[in-house]
Enzyme design. Structure first.
Site, PDB file in Angstrom:
ATOM      1  N   PHE A  85       0.844  -1.201   0.000  1.00  0.00           N
ATOM      2  CA  PHE A  85       0.000   0.000   0.000  1.00  0.00           C
ATOM      3  C   PHE A  85       0.878   1.248   0.000  1.00  0.00           C
ATOM      4  O   PHE A  85       0.668   2.175  -0.795  1.00  0.00           O
ATOM      5  CB  PHE A  85      -0.902  -0.024   1.242  1.00  0.00           C
ATOM      6  N   CYS A  86       1.879   1.297   0.890  1.00  0.00           N
ATOM      7  CA  CYS A  86       2.742   2.475   0.969  1.00  0.00           C
ATOM      8  C   CYS A  86       3.693   2.570  -0.217  1.00  0.00           C
ATOM      9  O   CYS A  86       4.009   3.673  -0.678  1.00  0.00           O
ATOM     10  CB  CYS A  86       3.524   2.464   2.280  1.00  0.00           C
ATOM     11  N   VAL A  87       4.159   1.440  -0.721  1.00  0.00           N
ATOM     12  CA  VAL A  87       5.001   1.476  -1.921  1.00  0.00           C
ATOM     13  C   VAL A  87       4.239   2.116  -3.072  1.00  0.00           C
ATOM     14  O   VAL A  87       4.752   3.001  -3.768  1.00  0.00           O
ATOM     15  CB  VAL A  87       5.471   0.058  -2.300  1.00  0.00           C
TER      16      VAL A  87
END
Length: 335
Positions: A85-87
């Site tokens: 998700f953060c990538v």
């Protein structure tokens, strides 16, 4: 319509009041997005929400270090922590800086061609294991360390509380969609924000000594608030359970734990009624992507129906315990 929220019902933006509304307003102004799933899912615990936002803003968004370089750090840490998700989110934000090839390179987990970005990427992906100071000018070190520590915390909360998909059906994994999203955010991302504007949100929240690596910086003030606010979640565990989590993290080598027999071993001396809470805290610290529906259900049943706020605070305790271990291992002075 599916949402990314797994276990928490966020405070809607239209219903927010007080500190939550103030944080939402600043996020919309400074990040250019009125509804960011991470911050919405933290909203049941306003002190965790405010301090997480302040840490992110004062390290990643504001300051003198180039935004693209800090996005490389954010993405590198997220890759190391297995947080897709953060990538995906920070690949979009790298596109927003205008660094389109750089964005796709780091999204693939490959080392950038630019030597400065390559050094930062290597450092970021190794912050949990190598304990080295960032390869950057001294005046930029606090921002890079702050960004790395912010994402070690954020990745853990995201992996515990959200699904992997930033957009429905994983559309964010399309290069075209990422590029278009970046262009839509370009004007906001390329602004240079003044430092310190998140600090008024921390008034009245617990604090503590500023670490030496961030002395005299807004990022340092924000970090002390996050460390204190997230640490308060330890009160949801009894002394034996809390000590078991802290000791397991203290002995952690920075690698992803084995699937076999973990985390049962570190928790064998914890009372059965406390094990579901201790398990969640330890998973949040060292393997948040392994938090399951069954783990959360067992915790709620053991506690007679714990609140969303308690869940956020318990996971935040586990996350900040790991962050403090990572901070202590960095080759920089720490108070």
């Amino acid at each position: 319509m599916p949402t990314p929220y797994r276990y928490v019902t966020p405070v809607p933006t239209e219903a927010a009041a007080g500190l939550i509304a103030q944080v939402y307003a600043q996020i919309a102004s400074d990040f250019g997005m009125a509804r960011m799933p991470l911050f919405l899912t933290l909203s049941p615990a306003p002190e965790v929400l405010a301090s997480t936002w302040a840490m992110l803003r004062e390290s990643l968004l504001a300051g003198q270090a180039p935004r693209a370089a800090k996005e490389v750090v954010a993405t590198g840490v997220s890759l190391a922590n297995k947080c897709p998700f953060c990538v995906d989110a920070h690949t979009v934000l790298l596109h927003a800086t205008g660094e389109h090839e750089l964005a796709e390179t780091v999204a693939r987990g490959e080392k950038p061609s630019d030597p400065e970005h390559a050094r930062l990427f290597t450092w970021a992906t190794g912050t949990a294991t190598s304990g080295q100071a960032p390869p950057c000018p001294p005046g930029h070190a606090a921002e890079h360390i702050g960004t790395a520590l912010a994402f070690h915390f954020i990745n853990r909360m995201v992996s515990s509380l959200l699904t992997d998909d930033l957009l429905p059906a994983g559309l964010q994994r399309s290069r075209l969609v990422r590029g278009l999203g970046g262009r839509a955010l370009a004007r906001t991302v390329r602004r240079r924000l003044p430092r310190g504007e998140a600090l008024p949100l921390l008034r009245g929240l617990p604090s503590g000594p500023v670490p030496a690596w961030a002395a005299g910086t807004p990022a340092g003030t924000a970090f002390t608030a996050l460390r204190a606010a997230a640490g308060e979640g330890g009160h949801l565990l009894d002394d034996t359970a809390r000590d078991a989590v802290v000791e397991a993290v203290a002995g952690w080598d920075g690698e992803h734990p084995s699937l076999s027999g973990w985390p049962a071993g570190p928790l064998e001396d914890v009372a059965p009624a406390q094990r579901p809470a201790a398990r969640l805290a330890l998973l949040a610290a060292l393997a948040p992507y392994r938090v399951t529906d069954a783990d959360v259900a067992a915790w709620r049943e053991a506690g007679g129906g714990r609140s969303d706020a308690d869940l956020v605070r318990l996971l935040a305790f586990g996350a900040i315990t790991a962050v403090r271990r990572i901070e202590a291992a960095l080759a920089v002075p720490v108070s």
